[in-house]
Design an enzyme around this catalytic site. Structure first.
Site, short mmCIF file in Angstrom:
data_model
loop_
_atom_site.label_atom_id
_atom_site.label_comp_id
_atom_site.label_asym_id
_atom_site.label_seq_id
_atom_site.Cartn_x
_atom_site.Cartn_y
_atom_site.Cartn_z
N PHE A 79 43.38 37.04 43.31
CA PHE A 79 43.59 36.62 44.70
C PHE A 79 43.50 37.77 45.68
O PHE A 79 43.02 37.59 46.80
CB PHE A 79 44.92 35.87 44.85
CG PHE A 79 44.79 34.43 44.48
CD1 PHE A 79 44.13 33.54 45.30
CD2 PHE A 79 45.26 33.98 43.28
CE1 PHE A 79 43.95 32.22 44.95
CE2 PHE A 79 45.10 32.65 42.91
CZ PHE A 79 44.45 31.78 43.75
N GLU A 80 43.95 38.92 45.29
CA GLU A 80 43.94 40.06 46.21
C GLU A 80 42.54 40.66 46.35
O GLU A 80 42.18 41.14 47.41
CB GLU A 80 44.93 41.13 45.75
CG GLU A 80 46.38 40.68 45.74
CD GLU A 80 46.93 40.32 47.11
OE1 GLU A 80 46.32 40.68 48.15
OE2 GLU A 80 47.98 39.67 47.16
N GLY A 81 41.76 40.63 45.27
CA GLY A 81 40.46 41.29 45.30
C GLY A 81 40.65 42.80 45.34
O GLY A 81 41.77 43.29 45.48
N ARG A 138 46.28 29.88 46.08
CA ARG A 138 47.15 30.81 45.34
C ARG A 138 48.44 30.13 44.92
O ARG A 138 48.87 30.24 43.78
CB ARG A 138 47.44 32.05 46.19
CG ARG A 138 48.28 33.08 45.45
CD ARG A 138 48.50 34.32 46.27
NE ARG A 138 49.17 35.33 45.49
CZ ARG A 138 48.96 36.63 45.62
NH1 ARG A 138 48.08 37.07 46.50
NH2 ARG A 138 49.61 37.50 44.88
#
Length: 158
Positions: free
Chosen positions: A19-21, A146
């Site tokens: 999700f953060e990348g 998320r």
């Protein structure tokens, strides 16, 4: 005091990273917060991320995430007073890393009261971000996705 002291698993780390990348140069997230690596808003020494900050490589970003997550793990271990399975723990660390709000949340109150279903339902409520331009809370599609994944992980037995 939490009943069980846990540490985030590879599955939990992978969820957060997905999700953060990965961004090696500092950037402003959707809420306007300076961020680097895998969603880190501060360094291990507590210093906030600043414009122009850079990480050398992916390994540095992974190391930073690991160090920063320790604070979030400690908080989850401290505030949760019921036994958790690894999936529940990983979902809570991901949630807390993203929101910073587990200790003051209804999710935690329900969880510590033994209402695991009620706690799981709370993930759906944490899908808004403050628009830095308007100051208003708006639903964010990425947060919807998320929270759904965190909720699914939280409710998946081991």
């Amino acid at each position: 005091m939490a009943i069980t002291k846990n540490a985030i698993s590879v599955r939990g780390l992978d969820l957060i990273k997905s999700f953060e990348g990965l961004r090696l140069a500092a950037y402003q997230d959707v809420a306007g917060v300076w961020t680097i690596g895998y969603g880190c808003t501060f360094y291990a020494n507590g210093k906030r991320i600043q414009p122009g900050d850079k990480l050398v490589n992916k390994e540095c970003a992974s190391d930073l995430l690991g160090v920063v997550l320790r604070d979030f793990e400690r908080t989850v271990n401290r505030v949760v007073t019921v036994a958790l399975n690894q999936n529940q723990y990983d979902a809570l660390v991901s949630f807390h890393f993203n929101t910073g709000s587990l200790p003051s949340s209804t999710l935690l109150r329900k969880l510590n009261a033994g209402d695991f279903g009620g706690a799981a339902a709370q993930f759906d409520l944490w899908v808004k971000v403050t628009d830095p331009k308007t100051g208003k809370k708006v639903v964010n599609d990425t947060l919807v996705k998320r929270r759904a994944k965190e909720q699914k992980l939280f409710t998946t037995p081991i």
